[in-house]
Enzyme design. Structure first.
Site, mmCIF file in Angstrom:
data_model
loop_
_atom_site.group_PDB
_atom_site.id
_atom_site.type_symbol
_atom_site.label_atom_id
_atom_site.label_comp_id
_atom_site.label_asym_id
_atom_site.label_seq_id
_atom_site.Cartn_x
_atom_site.Cartn_y
_atom_site.Cartn_z
ATOM 1 C CE LYS A 1 50.194 -0.254 -34.261
ATOM 2 N NZ LYS A 1 50.898 0.584 -35.045
ATOM 3 N NE ARG B 1 45.687 2.948 -38.324
ATOM 4 C CZ ARG B 1 46.691 2.178 -38.717
ATOM 5 N NH1 ARG B 1 46.329 0.454 -37.597
ATOM 6 N NH2 ARG B 1 48.118 2.482 -38.356
ATOM 7 N NE ARG C 1 56.774 -2.138 -41.148
ATOM 8 C CZ ARG C 1 56.338 -1.452 -40.911
ATOM 9 N NH1 ARG C 1 55.246 -2.018 -39.869
ATOM 10 N NH2 ARG C 1 54.680 -0.635 -41.016
ATOM 11 N NE ARG D 1 53.167 -1.869 -44.132
ATOM 12 C CZ ARG D 1 52.416 -1.355 -43.304
ATOM 13 N NH1 ARG D 1 52.871 -1.982 -42.126
ATOM 14 N NH2 ARG D 1 51.593 -0.264 -43.306
ATOM 15 N NE ARG E 1 51.527 4.079 -42.187
ATOM 16 C CZ ARG E 1 52.955 3.058 -42.609
ATOM 17 N NH1 ARG E 1 54.171 2.981 -43.749
ATOM 18 N NH2 ARG E 1 53.267 1.931 -42.236
#
Ligand code: ADP
Ligand code: ADP
Ligand code: ZN
Length: 210
Positions: A14, A89, A123, A157, A168
């Site tokens: 996203k 969400r 990431r 992160r 998640r």
């Protein structure tokens, strides 16, 4: 006016796609995840209230998120529309958004669960400009140097680890994916295969928006 929702599991791409769509549409990216991380870093009341949920990979309560969005939407850059990334969400968040502004397109980036852990665990991003990279799938051209701004401060992160990702992902399936039916019934839902190259996905999204 165009208001877009980028929808999909954590790691679907996203944020990566949002940066590209912003370049071609001029719509500002509104990422509740980025807003919450800034609030945590600045030690605001919102940040203090949200931190534990984020560390645990759980959704932050709707009331906190809705207040953040209500405030953000009043800023001048949002007057011609926005691109929401990672919001809404839950169904209550979508209902609250419907009261604030009309959503014209929901772009659902679909990626199978088995790809998500490798996406998230590889990431990293540029601390200076926010550009997002991946160790294997989308590395910087020069090792450790941001392609976009030349910065060399890369960060990862705290919640991008395997156990938090699984939490998640389960929050996504239980609380977020039911929103697909809600938006599909409104005829504004576009499914995009997100398990392909970044450029191919961008071109399909731009086509869905045209
Ligand atoms: P989200 O905002 O949905 O959580 P990101 O845009 O941050 O997802 O992407 C998650 C990770 O996957 C990043 O490391 C990114 O570089 C990488 N990525 C994004 N799109 C793709 C793609 N189409 N194929 C492979 N890796 C991708
Ligand atoms: P990703 O796309 O990789 O899941 P985000 O940056 O969108 O990551 O979100 C990080 C965390 O921030 C989530 O795990 C959750 O705790 C919180 N969060 C972000 N957006 C929302 C939202 N709309 N509702 C509830 N919690 C949110
Ligand atoms: Zn940068």
């Amino acid at each position: 006016m165009t208001s877009i929702v980028l929808f999909g599991p954590p790691g679907a791409g996203k944020g990566t796609q949002a940066a590209r769509i912003t370049d071609s549409t001029g719509l500002p990216q509104v990422s509740t995840g980025d807003m919450l991380r800034a609030a945590v870093k600045n030690g605001t009341d919102t940040g203090i209230a949200a931190k534990q949920y984020m560390d645990d990979g759980k959704l932050v309560p709707d009331s906190i998120i809705i207040d953040l969005i209500k405030e953000r939407i009043l800023e001048s850059d949002a007057k011609n529309g926005v691109m929401f990334d990672g919001f809404p969400r839950t169904v209550p968040q979508a209902e609250a958004l419907a009261d604030i502004t009309e959503v014209t397109h929901v772009i659902a980036i679909e990626v199978p669960d088995e790809r998500i852990v490798e996406r998230i665990c590889g990431r990293y991003s540029c601390a200076t400009c926010g550009a997002v990279y991946h160790d294997s799938f989308n590395p910087t051209k020069l090792d450790g140097v941001c392609d976009e701004c030349g910065g060399s401060d890369m960060k990862r992160r705290a919640d991008d680890n395997e156990s938090t990702v699984l939490q998640r992902l389960s929050a996504y399936h239980e609380q977020t994916s039911p929103l697909a039916d809600w938006y599909e019934s409104k005829g504004i839902f576009h499914r995009i295969n997100g398990d392909r190259g970044i450029d191919e996905i961008t071109s399909d999204i731009l086509q869905a928006l045209s």
